[in-house]
Design an enzyme around this catalytic site. Structure first.
Site, PDB file in Angstrom:
ATOM      1  N   HIS A 221      -5.137   2.401   7.157  1.00 15.02           N
ATOM      2  CA  HIS A 221      -3.782   2.867   7.263  1.00 15.02           C
ATOM      3  C   HIS A 221      -3.500   3.762   6.181  1.00 15.02           C
ATOM      4  O   HIS A 221      -2.890   4.675   6.746  1.00 15.02           O
ATOM      5  CB  HIS A 221      -2.870   1.289   7.160  1.00 15.02           C
ATOM      6  CG  HIS A 221      -1.334   1.873   7.124  1.00 15.02           C
ATOM      7  ND1 HIS A 221      -0.755   1.327   8.047  1.00 15.02           N
ATOM      8  CD2 HIS A 221      -0.622   2.381   6.113  1.00 15.02           C
ATOM      9  CE1 HIS A 221       0.706   1.680   7.887  1.00 15.02           C
ATOM     10  NE2 HIS A 221       0.748   2.419   6.864  1.00 15.02           N
ATOM     11  N   GLU A 222      -3.859   3.344   4.962  1.00 16.65           N
ATOM     12  CA  GLU A 222      -3.289   4.508   3.901  1.00 16.65           C
ATOM     13  C   GLU A 222      -4.229   5.868   4.108  1.00 16.65           C
ATOM     14  O   GLU A 222      -3.696   6.806   3.877  1.00 16.65           O
ATOM     15  CB  GLU A 222      -3.872   3.771   2.706  1.00 16.65           C
ATOM     16  CG  GLU A 222      -2.945   2.511   2.196  1.00 16.65           C
ATOM     17  CD  GLU A 222      -1.343   2.796   2.501  1.00 16.65           C
ATOM     18  OE1 GLU A 222      -0.795   4.046   2.412  1.00 16.65           O
ATOM     19  OE2 GLU A 222      -0.526   1.659   2.805  1.00 16.65           O
TER      20      GLU A 222
ATOM     21  N   GLN B  94       3.248   9.880   0.795  1.00 16.59           N
ATOM     22  CA  GLN B  94       4.652   9.040   1.071  1.00 16.59           C
ATOM     23  C   GLN B  94       5.581   9.448   0.075  1.00 16.59           C
ATOM     24  O   GLN B  94       6.883   9.042   0.215  1.00 16.59           O
ATOM     25  CB  GLN B  94       4.286   7.750   1.332  1.00 16.59           C
ATOM     26  CG  GLN B  94       3.675   7.245   2.496  1.00 16.59           C
ATOM     27  CD  GLN B  94       3.159   5.782   2.637  1.00 16.59           C
ATOM     28  OE1 GLN B  94       2.383   5.404   1.953  1.00 16.59           O
ATOM     29  NE2 GLN B  94       4.158   4.970   3.148  1.00 16.59           N
TER      30      GLN B  94
ATOM     31  N   GLY C 160       0.798  -1.215  -0.134  1.00 14.54           N
ATOM     32  CA  GLY C 160       0.071  -0.030  -0.200  1.00 14.54           C
ATOM     33  C   GLY C 160       0.853   1.432  -0.054  1.00 14.54           C
ATOM     34  O   GLY C 160       2.179   1.118   0.436  1.00 14.54           O
TER      35      GLY C 160
ATOM     36  N   CYS D 218       4.978  -0.192   7.579  1.00 12.42           N
ATOM     37  CA  CYS D 218       4.578   1.094   6.617  1.00 12.42           C
ATOM     38  C   CYS D 218       6.049   1.166   6.062  1.00 12.42           C
ATOM     39  O   CYS D 218       7.048   1.372   6.652  1.00 12.42           O
ATOM     40  CB  CYS D 218       4.404   2.128   7.374  1.00 12.42           C
ATOM     41  SG  CYS D 218       3.908   3.804   6.575  1.00 12.42           S
ATOM     42  N   LEU D 219       5.945   1.747   4.698  1.00 16.84           N
ATOM     43  CA  LEU D 219       7.073   1.874   3.928  1.00 16.84           C
ATOM     44  C   LEU D 219       7.741   3.066   4.556  1.00 16.84           C
ATOM     45  O   LEU D 219       8.987   3.346   4.373  1.00 16.84           O
ATOM     46  CB  LEU D 219       6.982   1.889   2.477  1.00 16.84           C
ATOM     47  CG  LEU D 219       6.758   0.706   1.717  1.00 16.84           C
ATOM     48  CD1 LEU D 219       6.346   0.995   0.383  1.00 16.84           C
ATOM     49  CD2 LEU D 219       7.726  -0.177   1.659  1.00 16.84           C
TER      50      LEU D 219
ATOM     51  N   HIS E  41      -2.751   8.071   6.210  1.00 20.53           N
ATOM     52  CA  HIS E  41      -1.558   9.067   5.761  1.00 20.53           C
ATOM     53  C   HIS E  41      -2.268  10.283   5.182  1.00 20.53           C
ATOM     54  O   HIS E  41      -1.402  11.151   5.208  1.00 20.53           O
ATOM     55  CB  HIS E  41      -1.125   8.287   4.693  1.00 20.53           C
ATOM     56  CG  HIS E  41       0.041   7.281   5.106  1.00 20.53           C
ATOM     57  ND1 HIS E  41       1.290   7.720   5.697  1.00 20.53           N
ATOM     58  CD2 HIS E  41       0.222   5.964   5.013  1.00 20.53           C
ATOM     59  CE1 HIS E  41       2.020   6.547   6.124  1.00 20.53           C
ATOM     60  NE2 HIS E  41       1.494   5.520   5.604  1.00 20.53           N
TER      61      HIS E  41
HETATM   62  C1  Y12 Z   1      -1.798  -4.005   6.517  1.00 21.91           C
HETATM   63  C2  Y12 Z   1      -1.043  -3.192   7.340  1.00 21.91           C
HETATM   64  C3  Y12 Z   1      -0.516  -2.134   6.697  1.00 21.91           C
HETATM   65  C4  Y12 Z   1      -0.551  -1.874   5.347  1.00 21.91           C
HETATM   66  C5  Y12 Z   1      -0.018  -0.640   4.710  1.00 21.91           C
HETATM   67  C6  Y12 Z   1       1.126  -0.860   3.654  1.00 21.91           C
HETATM   68  N1  Y12 Z   1       2.384  -1.477   4.458  1.00 21.91           N
HETATM   69  C7  Y12 Z   1       3.335  -1.759   3.485  1.00 21.91           C
HETATM   70  O1  Y12 Z   1       3.186  -1.732   2.289  1.00 21.91           O
HETATM   71  C8  Y12 Z   1       4.459  -1.924   4.068  1.00 21.91           C
HETATM   72  C9  Y12 Z   1       5.684  -2.335   3.537  1.00 21.91           C
HETATM   73  C10 Y12 Z   1       6.857  -2.666   4.066  1.00 21.91           C
HETATM   74  C11 Y12 Z   1       7.923  -3.245   3.194  1.00 21.91           C
HETATM   75  C12 Y12 Z   1       9.292  -3.367   3.709  1.00 21.91           C
HETATM   76  O2  Y12 Z   1      10.380  -3.769   2.878  1.00 21.91           O
HETATM   77  C13 Y12 Z   1      10.537  -5.215   2.661  1.00 21.91           C
HETATM   78  O3  Y12 Z   1       9.693  -5.909   3.193  1.00 21.91           O
HETATM   79  C14 Y12 Z   1      11.488  -5.318   1.650  1.00 21.91           C
HETATM   80  C15 Y12 Z   1       9.374  -3.137   4.807  1.00 21.91           C
HETATM   81  O4  Y12 Z   1      10.793  -3.397   5.576  1.00 21.91           O
HETATM   82  C16 Y12 Z   1      11.692  -2.686   5.293  1.00 21.91           C
HETATM   83  O5  Y12 Z   1      11.539  -1.809   4.750  1.00 21.91           O
HETATM   84  C17 Y12 Z   1      13.140  -3.007   5.980  1.00 21.91           C
HETATM   85  C18 Y12 Z   1       8.505  -2.616   5.685  1.00 21.91           C
HETATM   86  C19 Y12 Z   1       7.045  -2.237   5.347  1.00 21.91           C
HETATM   87  C20 Y12 Z   1      -1.285  -2.754   4.649  1.00 21.91           C
HETATM   88  C21 Y12 Z   1      -1.786  -3.621   5.067  1.00 21.91           C
HETATM   89 CO    CO Z   2       2.157   3.689   5.680  1.00 26.42          CO
END
Ligand code: Y12
Ligand code: CO
Length: 174
Positions: A137-138, A50, A45, A95-96, A141
Site C-alpha cells: 500500500h505504502e 502524503q 503507515g 488510508c489517511l 503511494h
Molecule cells: C493495511 C492496509 C493499509 C495500510 C496503510 C496505512 N493506513 C493507515 O494508516 C490508515 C489510517 C486511517 C486512520 C483513520 O483515522 C482514525 O481511525 C482515527 C482513518 O479514519 C478517519 O480518518 C476518519 C482512516 C484511515 C496498512 C495496513
Molecule cells: Co495510504
C-alpha cells in the site's frame, strides 16, 4: 513537527517520488516528523508524499498482539524495491489520504523487499500478513497510486459519488 496530510483528490498525491541520496540529519528529522504525524493522525503507515514530500520514504508501525503500537516495531523504509511477490490475499484497507473509506483490496500475499534504513544500511526482508499488505500500500503511494485505483468500476463510481457529496457538505459547513 506534525504535518497536514494531503487528502484525495489532491493532485500532489499522484506525483512519482525520487530516491533519497543523502542519509543525513535532514532525513532523520523528516523520518521523526513523519512518525510524529502518523501517530497524531492515528495511522499505521505513511509515505512522504502524503505530507507533500516526493521522496521514496515510508514508515509502517503495526500494533502488536496486545494492540499496542510500539516504536521499537517501527519500520523506516527508504528507496524500497520489491524483488519477489507470491500468492494473493484480500484485506480491508484504509488510508489517511482517503479518511473514513475502507474497502477490500487484493494484493500479493507475501513479498521480498529490499530497502535502506535511516543510516543507509541495506535491509532485505520477506514479509507476509499485514506487513506485506501495508508495504505494498505504502509503496503504491511512492508511485503516485492510491488503493481506490484498485476498486472495480462500479465500486469506484460509487466511491466518487459519495466522496464528492462529502467534500461538498464539508465546504458548505465552512
Ligand atoms: C493495511 C492496509 C493499509 C495500510 C496503510 C496505512 N493506513 C493507515 O494508516 C490508515 C489510517 C486511517 C486512520 C483513520 O483515522 C482514525 O481511525 C482515527 C482513518 O479514519 C478517519 O480518518 C476518519 C482512516 C484511515 C496498512 C495496513
Ligand atoms: Co495510504
Amino acid at each position: 513537527m506534525i504535518y497536514d496530510i494531503l487528502v484525495y483528490p489532491d493532485k500532489r498525491l499522484r506525483k512519482t517520488s525520487d530516491d533519497v541520496k543523502e542519509f543525513d540529519e535532514k532525513l532523520h528529522t523528516l523520518l521523526d516528523d513523519m512518525y510524529e504525524t502518523m501517530i497524531a493522525k492515528e495511522g499505521i503507515g505513511l509515505a512522504a508524499i502524503q505530507i507533500g514530500i516526493a521522496k521514496n520514504i515510508l514508515i509502517i508501525n503495526l500494533a502488536d498482539d496486545d494492540e499496542i503500537q510500539k516504536k521499537e516495531d517501527l519500520l523506516e523504509v527508504i528507496n524500497p524495491k520489491i524483488t519477489h511477490l507470491e500468492g494473493t490475499e484480500v484485506y480491508q484497507e484504509g488510508c489517511l489520504s482517503v479518511p473514513g473509506y475502507y474497502e477490500d483490496i487484493q494484493r500479493a500475499k507475501s513479498i521480498t523487499v529490499e530497502y535502506f534504513d535511516r543510516f543507509g544500511n541495506k535491509v532485505v526482508q520477506n514479509l507476509d500478513g499485514l506487513l506485506s499488505i501495508a508495504m505494498q500500500h505504502e509503496m503504491d503511494h511512492l508511485k503516485g497510486h492510491l488503493f481506490i485505483e484498485k476498486l472495480s468500476y462500479l465500486k469506484r463510481k460509487k466511491f466518487e459519488k459519495e466522496w464528492k457529496k462529502r467534500l461538498k457538505s464539508e465546504m458548505d459547513k465552512k
